[in-house]
Motif scaffolding. Structure first.
Motif, mmCIF file in Angstrom:
data_model
loop_
_atom_site.group_PDB
_atom_site.id
_atom_site.type_symbol
_atom_site.label_atom_id
_atom_site.label_comp_id
_atom_site.label_asym_id
_atom_site.label_seq_id
_atom_site.Cartn_x
_atom_site.Cartn_y
_atom_site.Cartn_z
ATOM 1 N N ARG A 33 2.082 1.802 -3.548
ATOM 2 C CA ARG A 33 0.993 2.296 -4.404
ATOM 3 C C ARG A 33 0.702 3.777 -4.133
ATOM 4 O O ARG A 33 0.519 4.572 -5.058
ATOM 5 C CB ARG A 33 -0.281 1.482 -4.154
ATOM 6 C CG ARG A 33 -0.242 0.052 -4.690
ATOM 7 C CD ARG A 33 -1.426 -0.728 -4.156
ATOM 8 N NE ARG A 33 -1.508 -2.083 -4.682
ATOM 9 C CZ ARG A 33 -2.265 -2.451 -5.719
ATOM 10 N NH1 ARG A 33 -2.990 -1.544 -6.348
ATOM 11 N NH2 ARG A 33 -2.281 -3.701 -6.123
ATOM 12 N N VAL A 63 0.831 -1.205 0.000
ATOM 13 C CA VAL A 63 0.000 0.000 0.000
ATOM 14 C C VAL A 63 0.864 1.252 0.000
ATOM 15 O O VAL A 63 0.534 2.260 -0.647
ATOM 16 C CB VAL A 63 -0.989 -0.008 1.190
ATOM 17 C CG1 VAL A 63 -0.318 0.362 2.497
ATOM 18 C CG2 VAL A 63 -2.162 0.932 0.942
ATOM 19 N N GLN A 120 -6.859 2.700 -3.937
ATOM 20 C CA GLN A 120 -5.666 1.874 -3.745
ATOM 21 C C GLN A 120 -5.784 1.011 -2.486
ATOM 22 O O GLN A 120 -5.368 -0.155 -2.481
ATOM 23 C CB GLN A 120 -4.418 2.764 -3.657
ATOM 24 C CG GLN A 120 -4.068 3.482 -4.950
ATOM 25 C CD GLN A 120 -3.838 2.526 -6.108
ATOM 26 O OE1 GLN A 120 -3.298 1.428 -5.936
ATOM 27 N NE2 GLN A 120 -4.284 2.930 -7.296
ATOM 28 N N SER A 121 -6.370 1.576 -1.434
ATOM 29 C CA SER A 121 -6.595 0.774 -0.222
ATOM 30 C C SER A 121 -7.516 -0.396 -0.520
ATOM 31 O O SER A 121 -7.295 -1.524 -0.052
ATOM 32 C CB SER A 121 -7.187 1.645 0.889
ATOM 33 O OG SER A 121 -6.279 2.644 1.283
ATOM 34 N N LEU A 135 0.966 8.091 -6.394
ATOM 35 C CA LEU A 135 -0.182 8.956 -6.679
ATOM 36 C C LEU A 135 0.221 10.426 -6.670
ATOM 37 O O LEU A 135 0.960 10.875 -5.779
ATOM 38 C CB LEU A 135 -1.289 8.732 -5.644
ATOM 39 C CG LEU A 135 -1.931 7.339 -5.618
ATOM 40 C CD1 LEU A 135 -2.951 7.258 -4.469
ATOM 41 C CD2 LEU A 135 -2.619 7.044 -6.943
#
Length: 734
Positions: free
Chosen positions: A98, A95, A143-144, A102
C-alpha cells in the motif's frame, strides 16, 4: 508638549474617528498583505549548526541527507494472546504494498523481525526534505489504519519524525487555545478590578488583540527576510498580550490621573495630550527597549532565535503604535461621550452622575511595604539582595540540553508507539553518521577508511554493531551510519560521540589528506546545539547589558541609573533562572507543575529568559523612574520623590504584573517541556521584578544614593534651585 507622542496623540484626539478607522484599516492591511505574501518557513538548511550541521551539508551535497522516515510497527494486540508471526508478515507485506503506491513515498524497506520475535516493522522513506514530512504524512497514517482494520487480531501502528512532528504541532495548537481561554478572562477580570468599568477594561484587551493580529500579518512579510521556524506566532501571542495590555494600561491610568487633577477644567483632548506627554514617552522608551533587547537574539546565529526576535520586535512596535494612535482617539471619543451624557442629564434637570474618586497616592499595602523601606533602606537592600543571590545560586549547577524527541508528551499517540518501537528495536534509538567528502577518484580510499572505522567500533558496547556504508552516485561523498541503542541524552550515547570524534575518526578518515569530514547524526545534533547556545550566551548578555545601560542613560540622562538598571536586571534574571533550575532539574516539583524532569534545562530557555526579561523589565523601570524623576523635576527632594514615585506607580505596575504573570503562567501549563520552562521562568521573573525589585530593591537603592541618582544630569539640580524661594532682601537698619 511638542514631542512626537504628544503630536500623534493631539491629532488622534482631535480626529477620533479617523484615528479609529485608520487603525482598523492598518490591522486589516497587515493581515491581508501577510496572507497574500504567505509565510516563508525555515528549511532544513536553516537549522544546521556546528559540526553536526556541517556534516549534514556535506551529506546533502551527495544526496545522502536524512529524509523523513515512518515506521509501521506490528505487534500482538494486548490481551489477544500469542503473537502470530505469520499473520504479522502478511500484514507487513500488505502495508508495504500500500505504501509503495503512494506518491508521498520514496522507498519502502523490507519487513524486519525483531530479535525476540515479538514484532515486525516496515520502514517507509518519504519524498522531500526532512522537515516537510509532517505535511504529507496523513496518507501514510490512513493506510496504516486501513491495514489495522483488516487485521483486528494484531496491533498495527505508525510512528516516526513526520507523525511525531504532526502530533507535536496539534498538541501545541490545542495548548495555545487553552492558554487563551485562561489568559483572556483573567486579564479582563484584572482590568475590571483596576478600572471598575467594562468599557475601560475592554480597551486594553481589544487593542492588544488587534495588535497581535497586525503583528501576525507583518511577521509573515518579515519571514521572507528572517525565515519562520514555526515559533513566531507563539512568541507574538506570548509577548503581544503582555506588552499590549501593559502599554495601554500605563496610558489609561495616567489619563485618569490627569482627568481627576484637571477637575473638569480641560477638554478630553487636553487630558489625552497631558497623558501623552508623560506616559506616551514612557511607552515609546519601553517599546524601544523591548525591541532592541529582542534584536540581540539575532546574534545567536540561529534560525529559531531569529524567528523569536522578529516576532517580539514586530508585536512590540505595533503595540507602541496602537498606544500612540488609536488609544488617544478612543479616550477622546469616550471623554466626549461622557460630556454629552452629562449635558443631557443637566438638561433634564438631573444631578450629575457621581464619579468614582481617583486615588493618586499609594494603596494601604504599598504604603505598608514602603514604610520599612523608607526607615531602613540599607537593611532592606542587604536582606533582599542576599535573598535574591541565594535564589540565584542553583544557576551554578545549570545543565543545558536540547529537548530531544524523547522528551515530548506521551499524550501524543505517535510518542506511545515510539516507546514501543524503541523497546522492540533498541538500535533505532539514535545513531552516528560519519560523512566524508573527497575527489571521486579517492572513493576506494575513503570507503576503506570508513570500513576500518566500522571494524574498530564493532565491539564497542555502547553501539549496536550495526553499520551501513553509502556512497553518492558521483563518488564524491561517503557516509557511514552507526546505530546507537541508547537515547541521545544518555551517558553511553554522549561518550560514544566523544570517542568517535576524538579517537576513531582521527585515526581513520582523519588521516586522509585533503578530505573533508564531519560527525553528524542524532547524538551530534543533540550535543552541538546546546554547545552553540553556551558559546553565544556571553555575547548576547554583554549586548543586553550595553542596551540596558544606553537606554536607561538616554531616558534619564543618568549614568548612575544606567548602572542601577544593569544591576537590577542581572539580579532579577539570575534569581529567576536559579528558581527554574531548582524546579525543573529535579523531581520534587513534578506533580506540582505537571512535568517529567529531564534533569536539565532546554538550551533555548536561558537566552530567551534573559532577552525577554531584560526588555520587559524596562517597562517597569522606565515607568517607575519616570514618575520619580517627574517629582524631582518639580523640585521635590529626591528622598520624597522616590517614595512618591513608587507609591503613585505601584498600582499600575501591580496590575500590569498580574496580567503578564497570567499570560506567562498559562504557557507553563503547556505539555511541551521547553515551552513550560519558558512560561514558568517568565512568570517567576515578572513576579520578582514587580514585587521585589521595584518595591524593595529599587527604592532602597535610590534612597541610599540620594542626589547621586541623577549624576551627571543637572536638570534635577536646576529644578530644585528654581523651586527654592528667593532670599528675602536685607532691610536697612534704621
Amino acid at each position: 508638549m511638542k514631542n512626537l507622542p504628544v503630536r500623534m496623540a493631539r491629532w488622534s484626539a482631535a480626529n477620533p474617528w479617523r484615528g479609529i478607522v485608520g487603525w482598523l484599516v492598518f490591522v486589516v492591511l497587515c493581515l491581508g498583505i501577510g496572507i497574500a505574501t504567505g509565510t516563508n518557513a525555515a528549511t532544513t538548511e536553516d537549522f544546521r549548526i556546528g559540526e553536526a550541521g556541517r556534516g549534514e551539508e556535506i551529506a546533502a551535497d551527495g544526496g545522502l541527507q536524512q529524509r523523513p522516515v515512518e515506521h509501521i510497527l506490528i505487534t500482538a494486540k494486548p490481551g489477544a494472546g500469542r503473537f502470530d508471526i505469520e499473520a504479522a508478515d502478511t500484514a507487513a507485506a500488505d502495508v508495504a504494498a500500500r505504501m509503495a503506491k503512494l506518491p508521498e513515498v520514496r522507498d519502502v524497506a523490507d519487513p524486519v523481525r525483531n530479535a525476540a520475535g515479538t514484532a515486525v516493522r516496515v520502514a517507509v522513506t518519504m519524498n522531500g526534505p526532512e522537515l516537510e514530512g509532517k505535511k504529507h504524512v496523513d496518507p501514510l497514517l490512513a493506510q496504516s489504519a486501513a491495514v489495522q482494520k483488516a487485521n483486528p487480531d494484531l496491533r498495527i501502528e505508525e510512528t516516526g519524525s513526520p507523525s511525531i512532528s504532526k502530533g507535536v504541532d496539534n498538541l501545541r495548537s490545542e495548548d495555545l487555545s487553552r492558554t487563551e481561554v485562561i489568559a483572556l478572562p483573567v486579564t479582563l477580570i484584572t482590568l475590571l478590578l483596576v478600572f471598575s468599568s467594562v468599557a475601560m477594561a475592554l480597551v486594553p484587551l481589544l487593542l492588544a488583540l488587534s495588535s497581535i493580529m497586525a503583528a501576525v500579518g507583518l511577521s509573515m512579510v518579515a519571514s521572507h527576510v528572517f525565515p519562520d521556524a514555526g515559533v513566531g506566532t507563539n512568541v507574538i501571542l506570548l509577548i503581544g498580550l503582555a506588552v499590549g495590555v501593559d502599554y495601554t494600561l500605563f496610558y489609561l491610568k495616567r489619563e485618569r490621573e490627569e482627568r481627576a487633577r484637571a477637575g473638569g477644567r480641560l477638554t478630553p483632548q487636553g487630558v489625552v495630550e497631558l497623558a501623552a506627554a508623560t506616559s506616551g514617552r514612557a511607552v515609546v522608551l519601553s517599546g524601544l527597549a523591548v525591541a532592541i533587547s529582542s534584536a540581540t537574539l539575532y546574534l545567536a546565529d540561529d534560525v529559531i532565535f531569529s524567528s523569536i526576535a522578529t516576532g517580539a520586535i514586530v508585536v512590540t512596535l505595533v503595540a507602541v503604535v496602537s498606544s500612540l494612535t488609536v488609544l488617544p482617539a478612543l479616550l477622546a471619543q469616550m471623554g466626549m461621550r461622557a460630556e454629552r451624557r452629562a449635558e443631557r442629564r443637566a438638561a433634564r434637570g438631573l444631578a450629575p452622575k457621581k464619579q468614582r474618586a481617583h486615588k493618586n497616592g499609594p494603596g494601604r499595602l504599598t504604603a505598608a511595604v514602603l514604610r520599612p523601606v523608607a526607615k531602613h533602606p540599607a537593611a532592606t537592600l542587604m536582606v533582599t539582595v542576599i535573598a535574591l543571590v541565594a535564589l540565584a545560586a542553583p544557576v551554578l549547577s545549570l545543565k543545558l540540553t536540547d529537548m530531544g524527541r524523547e522528551t515530548h508528551s506521551r499524550s501524543i499517540a505517535a510518542m506511545q508507539v515510539y516507546d514501543r518501537l524503541n523497546a522492540a528495536y533498541p538500535d533505532l534509538k539514535s545513531m552516528h553518521q560519519i560523512v566524508v567528502r573527497a575527489d571521486a577518484d579517492r572513493s576506494p580510499e575513503v570507503t576503506a577508511a570508513l570500513r576500518t572505522l566500522a571494524a574498530d567500533v564493532r565491539d564497542d558496547p555502547r553501539l549496536s554493531g550495526t553499520a551501513a556504508l553509502r556512497t553518492s552516485p558521483d563518488k564524491r561523498v561517503s557516509l557511514l551510519q552507526l546505530q546507537v541503542p541508547h537515547y541521545v541524552s544518555s551517558d553511553e550515547a554522549q561518550s560514544s560521540l566523544k570517542d568517535i570524534r576524538d579517537t576513531y575518526v582521527p585515526e581513520t578518515v582523519g588521516k586522509l589528506q585533503g578530505a573533508e569530514y564531519a560527525v553528524t547524526g542524532d547524538v551530534a545534533r543533540y550535543t552541538d546545539y546546546p554547545t552553540h547556545q553556551e558559546q553565544k550566551l556571553p555575547l548576547i548578555i554583554g549586548a543586553l547589558l550595553l542596551v540596558t545601560f544606553v537606554m536607561t542613560v538616554y531616558a534619564f540622562r543618568s549614568i548612575v541609573l544606567g548602572l542601577v538598571g544593569i544591576f537590577l536586571n542581572l539580579l532579577s534574571a539570575a534569581a529567576s533562572l536559579g528558581i527554574l533550575v531548582m524546579v525543573f532539574q529535579h523531581t520534587w516539583a513534578e506533580s506540582l507543575v505537571d512535568f517529567t524532569s529531564t534533569g536539565s534545562i532546554g538550551s533555548r530557555v536561558p537566552l530567551f529568559l534573559f532577552v525577554i526579561l531584560f526588555g520587559l523589565s524596562m517597562d517597569y523601570q522606565v515607568f517607575v523612574i519616570s514618575r520619580i524623576r517627574e517629582a524631582a523635576l518639580r523640585g521635590v527632594p529626591t528622598r520624597k520623590a522616590v517614595i512618591e514615585g513608587i507609591g503613585s506607580s505601584a498600582g499600575v505596575v501591580t496590575s500590569a504584573a498580574v496580567v503578564m504573570v497570567t499570560v506567562f503562567a498559562s504557557f507553563a501549563a503547556l505539555h511541551l517541556i521547553e515551552m513550560k520552562q519558558i512560561g514558568f521562568s517568565l512568570a517567576v521573573a515578572v513576579l520578582l521584578d514587580a514585587f521585589v525589585i521595584r518595591m524593595l530593591v529599587l527604592p532602597s537603592l535610590m534612597l541610599l544614593l540620594g542626589e547621586a541618582n541623577w549624576w551627571p544630569s543637572r536638570g534635577v539640580r536646576r529644578a530644585r534651585t528654581a523651586a527654592e524661594p528667593a532670599p528675602r532682601p536685607l532691610q536697612p537698619v534704621s
